[in-house]
Scaffold this motif. Structure first.
Motif, PDB file in Angstrom:
ATOM      1  N   PHE A   1      -7.513  43.427  27.578  1.00 40.40           N
ATOM      2  CA  PHE A   1      -7.927  43.182  26.325  1.00 40.40           C
ATOM      3  C   PHE A   1      -7.399  44.446  25.188  1.00 40.40           C
ATOM      4  O   PHE A   1      -7.195  44.078  24.027  1.00 40.40           O
ATOM      5  CB  PHE A   1      -9.344  42.827  26.352  1.00 40.40           C
ATOM      6  CG  PHE A   1     -10.009  44.304  26.287  1.00 40.40           C
ATOM      7  CD1 PHE A   1     -10.452  44.959  25.213  1.00 40.40           C
ATOM      8  CD2 PHE A   1     -10.760  44.635  27.437  1.00 40.40           C
ATOM      9  CE1 PHE A   1     -11.011  46.116  25.371  1.00 40.40           C
ATOM     10  CE2 PHE A   1     -11.476  45.817  27.450  1.00 40.40           C
ATOM     11  CZ  PHE A   1     -11.567  46.565  26.469  1.00 40.40           C
ATOM     12  N   GLU A   2      -7.006  45.392  25.563  1.00 40.90           N
ATOM     13  CA  GLU A   2      -6.701  46.487  24.730  1.00 40.90           C
ATOM     14  C   GLU A   2      -5.581  46.216  24.134  1.00 40.90           C
ATOM     15  O   GLU A   2      -5.298  46.552  23.136  1.00 40.90           O
ATOM     16  CB  GLU A   2      -6.715  47.893  25.446  1.00 40.90           C
ATOM     17  CG  GLU A   2      -8.107  48.532  25.811  1.00 40.90           C
ATOM     18  CD  GLU A   2      -8.344  49.763  26.454  1.00 40.90           C
ATOM     19  OE1 GLU A   2      -7.833  49.727  27.419  1.00 40.90           O
ATOM     20  OE2 GLU A   2      -8.906  50.672  25.954  1.00 40.90           O
TER      21      GLU A   2
ATOM     22  N   LYS B   1      -2.603  43.801  15.736  1.00 41.27           N
ATOM     23  CA  LYS B   1      -2.434  44.618  14.600  1.00 41.27           C
ATOM     24  C   LYS B   1      -1.101  44.942  14.180  1.00 41.27           C
ATOM     25  O   LYS B   1      -0.871  44.959  12.907  1.00 41.27           O
ATOM     26  CB  LYS B   1      -3.359  46.076  14.861  1.00 41.27           C
ATOM     27  CG  LYS B   1      -4.610  45.881  14.348  1.00 41.27           C
ATOM     28  CD  LYS B   1      -5.377  47.059  14.661  1.00 41.27           C
ATOM     29  CE  LYS B   1      -6.651  47.021  15.002  1.00 41.27           C
ATOM     30  NZ  LYS B   1      -7.384  47.935  15.530  1.00 41.27           N
TER      31      LYS B   1
ATOM     32  N   ASP C   1     -16.305  44.187  25.022  1.00 38.67           N
ATOM     33  CA  ASP C   1     -14.891  43.784  25.113  1.00 38.67           C
ATOM     34  C   ASP C   1     -14.671  43.228  26.505  1.00 38.67           C
ATOM     35  O   ASP C   1     -13.725  42.297  26.592  1.00 38.67           O
ATOM     36  CB  ASP C   1     -14.219  44.935  24.714  1.00 38.67           C
ATOM     37  CG  ASP C   1     -14.336  45.022  23.406  1.00 38.67           C
ATOM     38  OD1 ASP C   1     -14.283  44.413  22.735  1.00 38.67           O
ATOM     39  OD2 ASP C   1     -14.112  46.382  22.915  1.00 38.67           O
TER      40      ASP C   1
ATOM     41  N   THR D   1     -13.100  51.378  23.752  1.00 36.45           N
ATOM     42  CA  THR D   1     -11.755  51.393  23.994  1.00 36.45           C
ATOM     43  C   THR D   1     -11.040  52.827  23.645  1.00 36.45           C
ATOM     44  O   THR D   1     -11.817  53.528  22.806  1.00 36.45           O
ATOM     45  CB  THR D   1     -10.969  50.330  23.125  1.00 36.45           C
ATOM     46  OG1 THR D   1     -10.917  50.496  21.875  1.00 36.45           O
ATOM     47  CG2 THR D   1     -11.500  48.895  23.673  1.00 36.45           C
ATOM     48  N   ASP D   2      -9.852  53.003  23.976  1.00 35.76           N
ATOM     49  CA  ASP D   2      -9.248  54.127  23.571  1.00 35.76           C
ATOM     50  C   ASP D   2      -9.319  54.230  21.829  1.00 35.76           C
ATOM     51  O   ASP D   2      -9.062  55.289  21.144  1.00 35.76           O
ATOM     52  CB  ASP D   2      -7.721  54.272  23.964  1.00 35.76           C
ATOM     53  CG  ASP D   2      -6.985  55.127  23.274  1.00 35.76           C
ATOM     54  OD1 ASP D   2      -7.225  56.265  23.184  1.00 35.76           O
ATOM     55  OD2 ASP D   2      -5.828  54.609  22.831  1.00 35.76           O
ATOM     56  N   TYR D   3      -8.967  52.814  21.383  1.00 30.70           N
ATOM     57  CA  TYR D   3      -8.901  53.015  20.043  1.00 30.70           C
ATOM     58  C   TYR D   3     -10.235  53.270  19.213  1.00 30.70           C
ATOM     59  O   TYR D   3     -10.054  54.062  18.057  1.00 30.70           O
ATOM     60  CB  TYR D   3      -8.495  51.600  19.462  1.00 30.70           C
ATOM     61  CG  TYR D   3      -8.251  51.620  18.034  1.00 30.70           C
ATOM     62  CD1 TYR D   3      -7.139  51.822  17.248  1.00 30.70           C
ATOM     63  CD2 TYR D   3      -9.348  50.791  17.089  1.00 30.70           C
ATOM     64  CE1 TYR D   3      -7.166  51.713  15.630  1.00 30.70           C
ATOM     65  CE2 TYR D   3      -9.385  50.460  15.860  1.00 30.70           C
ATOM     66  CZ  TYR D   3      -8.478  50.868  15.118  1.00 30.70           C
ATOM     67  OH  TYR D   3      -8.273  50.813  13.746  1.00 30.70           O
ATOM     68  N   ASP D   4     -11.071  52.757  19.724  1.00 30.32           N
ATOM     69  CA  ASP D   4     -12.503  53.079  19.425  1.00 30.32           C
ATOM     70  C   ASP D   4     -12.873  54.306  19.328  1.00 30.32           C
ATOM     71  O   ASP D   4     -13.344  55.187  18.267  1.00 30.32           O
ATOM     72  CB  ASP D   4     -13.661  52.699  20.203  1.00 30.32           C
ATOM     73  CG  ASP D   4     -13.784  50.900  20.176  1.00 30.32           C
ATOM     74  OD1 ASP D   4     -13.069  50.280  19.066  1.00 30.32           O
ATOM     75  OD2 ASP D   4     -14.031  50.237  21.017  1.00 30.32           O
TER      76      ASP D   4
END
Ligand code: ADP
Ligand code: MG
Lengths: 440, 590
Positions: free
Chosen positions: B546-547, B554, B487, A380-383
């Motif tokens: 899902f992102e 959070k 994911d 993901t972008d966060y990853d």
């Protein structure tokens, strides 16, 4: 070799094993020292008239009619200011060509400090290394080892830490040190112009392994002299404690004791604790801080030596190579300084604990992302952002070549958060975010 | 043992470390205490085995310099502690020597100090009356010790019934003054002072009955109180690899738990950890009484560099002191860190004696020794109808972090609460690292306690707790599936389910032991926050991808953590709560 009139002399040995010999003798004190065939030995067992001695340099060539001279005292070290700047072997004899030390004779391995006479450690020792100061701050009176694979530059890191720490005395206890490493220490201390505040007790790989058993007690007896009598800040470096423990197991196995895990003696915990617990902060200002090295055997972190050490010391510093950036780092996951909370956020800036924790948490997220990547999943972008953060963090903060002040470390931390994340993702108390989040 | 008996003497016949063989000239008994004379220094030792005329003794000090033929004097009694006013707030070693009375920086061999004060005068108030008939443990009067009513009792060693013949008036007395005369069943008068002695290895049984624990002992630690509650008079243990938070957790309990008295046995661990207590407790407030924490605490310190043989003694000394105070009708919390060090001391000695070793070279009877010790805890009704309790929590330090080792396994059979610290949680700084699913409290299933929860916390409490557990289990399950399938290989609901578990983890389970506010949570606040996370669980949210799920939750976690860091129901707390509410509105589905 000292021999005096009242000493008891025997010439009939009844039994010899690889590390010990036995004879009939009377009036002998437990743990008394003796010379057997000119070699230093210590009483380890007395049953009636049968006295068993452990010979430090081994029994090779010892004849049954060897002369055995009891010294009437346990092992001792002569202490005085003259110790400064000198190099000794495991018996406390000079090996630098200098004169014998004049001073008061003290028994080594002496009694423990009464816990109520200790002071809670509270003086931060800055080392400039962010992997230590930011994540695992150490304080005077602490005991902490480096855990490292044998191929890591632990001696270099330890020498660097020792020289940056502002100590009145640095006492090196070298056990199974290669000659090259011994000369390395001698050199760096010399080049730093620090030789006069260094004292070394060294057993090299060329010396018999069992002799090592005396090194920590010698070093710590000298340390107690300077910390108690002279109220000085003393830093003791012990390397390599794994080789010390190996010597313990040699002795106990040869004495037919039932080994426990990893063929170490069942008393390993108590044996190591007796050494490490000499670390202390006194109310009058003197202190003994112990920094040690424990090398891993085949990367096994559950090995008895490492495990018992971890249970005794006030944390541990794992050093390893980070292949992503090609530098040696202080691993933030397994490393820990148990005394850090006595100084971080109080002796250092108030945001220190939160910045430290947030960065490590994000670094852990990066580790998860990496596993995902290795398992062939999309990131993901966060990853992606955590991975980029991890690289920066490792390079700018964890690497052992960093040498900056704590405030700078914190500022770098905030800048990295800002570069890669939103405040909510970092999860730090709002008041600190308001104060330190870079405004751009 | 009668005084007229000639005391047995002996001479040293052999020495291996702190195991000494003594040739004796008369009768000795198992566990008898003797003193070995080393050039005028008296080394205390305990008989641990007898073979013919040889007594095997374990010496509580270093034997350096000891010689064959040195003389030994036997005392006729086992290891005893002195019980009386003045124990509270003391720092003792494992043999009840007052550490503060010792001279010098270093501990000296053979130095024994008085556990109590001979000259101090205590304000005595009689409780019994002339003519009262009492048994061992019966209350004669009380003195104020710090702020606690310290009962002066008929000595525990007394058998049968005793009639109070006379009792002094209220006033100031030393521990050695006679405060009562009692008459035994045979008509013999006995003078009593404020002190008595008791052998530490024998349980004090001066109570009427020991019912099953039925009330909660509040600790302020959420993962314990809410998910794995310990009962007053209950037992629990905390196993965990080094660095996972055993000591921090025990210190938190010693600071926050709702008890009249805390006894901390520092058994074979770091001296600096005891220093932390010495230093901080005289300054810290007891949240319940406003007095200083040290006023309700007694420390038994036998740290790892202190004599190994005294480790065993230290836990028994601590337990005996706890039993003494329990007989006064007090609520005691006893903590021991670490019981593994005591077991290791037993192992060292058993190996030296060349006994047949059990698993991992521990003595064969280790399980029996451990369960016997844990059984001394408990809630009791005293003979006079009052109640007192000892709640005991020990830590275990498993070698290599492997819970399949003899000390952990033996303790698991003896203790009713299991607080397993997980390396993985500690590594990711999810403190306290108590694994919520591995750990358990058997008390949570006691009908007595269930009733207590419904009445005192929330009528639905047991159901809510089991729901919270289910959420955590399901969260863990989907997290494993996400790891396998990726994911985007799972439906969005899976992410929702995963994060709803994470909310419980971050908001309820994780607790910062070093934050002034977060470190201790009242039951009322625990209930409030649990209701919050369950409300969130019941709320349906809508997500496009899902992102969105992770980043949304959070933010929610961050908001709730800010709540945890604020004073309960303060403006700051309410402000964060309001922001949480609007955050929920953002994605709330119809
Ligand atoms: N509840 C907690 N909150 C924050 N940090 C914790 C907590 N518990 C443990 N730690 C951290 O872990 C370290 C080791 O904890 P400690 O209790 O000494 O471990 P153990 O007794 O299991 O070896 C502490 O020094 C602290 O940094
Ligand atoms: Mg601990």
């Amino acid at each position: 070799m000292e021999t005096k009139a009242f000493q008891k002399i025997y010439t009939k040995i009844t039994q010899i094993t690889k590390a010990t010999c036995s004879l009939k003798a009377t009036g002998i004190g437990y743990e008394e020292m003796a010379f057997v065939h000119g070699r230093l030995a210590q009483v380890v067992k007395i049953i009636g008239e049968d006295v068993t001695l452990q010979i430090f340099s081994g029994t090779e060539g010892v004849p049954t009619n060897a002369e055995v001279i009891f010294l009437g005292r346990p092992p001792v070290l002569k202490v005085s200011e003259e110790l400064s700047g000198r190099f000794f072997n495991a018996y406390g004899e000079p090996i630098d060509g200098g004169p014998e030390i004049e001073g008061e004779e003290r028994q080594i391995g002496g009694p423990s400090v009464n816990p109520v006479r200790r002071k809670q450690p509270s003086e931060f020792i800055p080392t400039g290394i962010a992997g230590i100061d930011l994540n695992n701050a150490i304080v005077t009176g602490q005991k902490i080892p480096f855990f490292a694979d044998p191929d890591q530059p632990y001696n270099e890191v330890m020498a660097m830490v020792a020289l940056r720490a502002d100590a009145d005395k640095i006492i090196l206890g070298g056990m199974g040190l290669t000659n090259d490493d011994y000369l390395f220490y001698k050199n760096v201390f010399d080049n730093a112009g620090a030789l006069d505040r260094i004292i070394s007790f060294v057993n090299t790989t060329e010396n018999p392994p069992v002799e090592r058993l005396l090194v920590p007690d010698m070093a710590l007896t000298a340390a107690e002299y300077f910390a108690v009598d002279k109220k000085q800040k003393v830093l003791v470096l012990l390397t390599d404690m794994t080789l010390y423990a190996d010597a313990l197991s040699i002795v106990s196995n040869r004495m037919d004791q039932i080994p426990s895990k990893d063929s170490m003696p069942g008393s390993l915990y108590s044996d190591l604790a007796k050494i490490y617990e000499k670390a202390v902060q006194f109310p009058e200002g003197g202190s003994i801080t112990i920094i040690a090295v424990t090398t891993l055997s085949g990367g096994d972190i559950t090995h008895a030596i490492l495990d018992n050490t971890g249970y005794i010391t006030e944390g541990q510093l794992f050093i390893r190579k980070d292949t992503d950036i090609g530098k040696v780092i202080v691993d933030p996951f397994r490393s820990l300084s148990r005394l850090k909370q006595l100084v971080i956020g109080t002796k250092t800036r108030a945001d220190h604990p939160q910045v430290m924790n947030a960065a490590i948490r994000l670094y852990a997220d990066a580790a998860n992302a990496k596993t995902k990547q290795e398992n062939g999943f999309d990131l993901t972008d966060y990853d992606e952002r955590t991975l980029n953060f991890a690289k920066d963090y490792s390079d700018k903060l964890l690497a052992i070549d960093v040498n900056i002040e704590v405030d700078q470390m914190l500022d770098i931390g905030w800048n990295l958060f800002n570069k890669h994340f939103e405040p909510a993702e970092v999860g730090i108390k709002q008041e600190f975010v308001d104060q330190y989040w870079p405004k751009n | 043992m009668e005084k007229t008996n000639k005391m047995t003497k002996g001479t040293v016949a052999g020495i291996i470390a702190n195991l000494v063989f003594v040739e004796v000239d008369g009768p000795v008994h198992q566990n008898e205490i003797c003193y070995i004379d080393l050039e005028g220094t008296k080394l205390m030792a305990e008989v641990i085995k007898v073979v013919g005329t040889q007594a095997y003794v374990q010496v509580f000090e270093s034997t350096r310099g000891l010689k064959v033929n040195d003389t030994v004097e036997f005392t006729g009694h086992m290891l005893e502690v002195t019980l009386g006013p003045g124990i509270l707030s003391k720092n003792y070693d494992g043999l009840q020597n007052d550490l503060d009375k010792m001279e010098g920086v270093f501990l000296k061999r053979g130095e024994h100090t008085n556990p109590l004060e001979d000259d101090k005068k205590w304000e005595f108030k009689p409780l019994a009356k002339t003519g009262d008939v009492l048994e061992a443990g019966g209350w004669l009067g009380e003195v104020k010790e710090n702020w606690m009513p310290h009962k002066i009792m008929i000595p525990f060693k007394f058998e049968g019934k005793y009639t109070v013949k006379s009792l002094t008036d209220a006033g100031k007395y030393t521990i050695h003054d006679t405060i009562a005369v009692v008459t035994d069943e045979k008509g013999k008068d006995i003078n009593l002072t404020m002190i008595q002695k008791w052998p530490v290895k024998v349980a004090i049984k001066a109570y009427k009955e020991k019912p099953r624990p039925f009330k909660l002992l509040e600790t302020g630690v959420r993962v314990i109180d809410t998910l794995n509650p310990i009962a007053e008079g209950g037992t629990g243990f905390i196993p965990g690899p080094f660095g996972t938070g055993k000591t921090v957790l025990q210190h938190a309990l010693s600071k926050q738990a709702e008890a009249d008295m805390i006894i901390v046995a520092a058994c074979g661990e770091r001296a600096n950890e005891v220093v932390e207590i010495f230093t901080e407790f005289p300054e810290l407030d007891d949240p319940r009484t406003g007095r200083k924490l040290m006023e309700r605490t007694t420390i038994i310190a036998n740290t790892s560099n202190m004599p190994v043989a005294a480790r065993e003694a230290s836990v028994y000394t601590a337990m005996t002191i706890a039993e003494y105070y329990r007989a006064m009708g007090l609520k005691i919390l006893l903590l021991a860190d670490s019981t593994s060090r005591w077991a290791q001391a037993l192992r060292e000695m058993s190996n030296r004696m060349e006994e047949l070793p059990g698993p991992d070279a521990f003595p064969m009877d280790l399980p029996a020794i451990i369960s016997n010790f844990y059984s001394r805890a408990g809630f009791t009704y005293l003979n006079n109808g009052e109640s007192g309790s000892i709640t005991f929590i020990g830590t275990v330090s498993p070698a290599g972090g492997n819970l399949k080792e003899p000390v952990t396994e033996s303790t698991k059979k003896a203790a009713r609460c299991f607080y397993a610290l997980s390396q993985q949680r500690a590594d990711s700084k999810r403190y306290p690292a108590i694994d919520p699913l591995e750990s358990y409290s058997k008390y949570a299933e006691y009908p007595e306690l269930e009733e207590y929860f419904r009445e005192n916390i929330d009528p639905e409490w047991p159901e809510k707790i089991s729901l919270a557990r289910d959420i955590l289990i399901r969260s863990r399950e989907v997290s494993e599936q996400i790891n396998i399938l990726g994911d985007d290989g799972v439906p969005i609901e899976y992410h929702d389910r995963f994060w709803k578990g994470e909310i419980i983890d971050f908001v309820i389970l994780q607790q910062d032991a070093f934050d002034k506010i977060d470190r201790s949570t009242s039951l009322e606040r625990q209930k409030y926050m649990l209701n919050w996370v369950l409300d969130i669980y019941h709320t349906k949210f809508s997500f496009e991808s899902f992102e969105d799920v992770g980043s949304y939750f959070k933010r929610m976690i961050n908001q709730m953590k800010q709540m945890n860091y604020s004073e309960f129901e303060s403006d700051k707390f309410k402000k964060n709560e309001k922001e949480l509410n609007s955050l929920i509105e953002e994605r709330k589905a119809e």
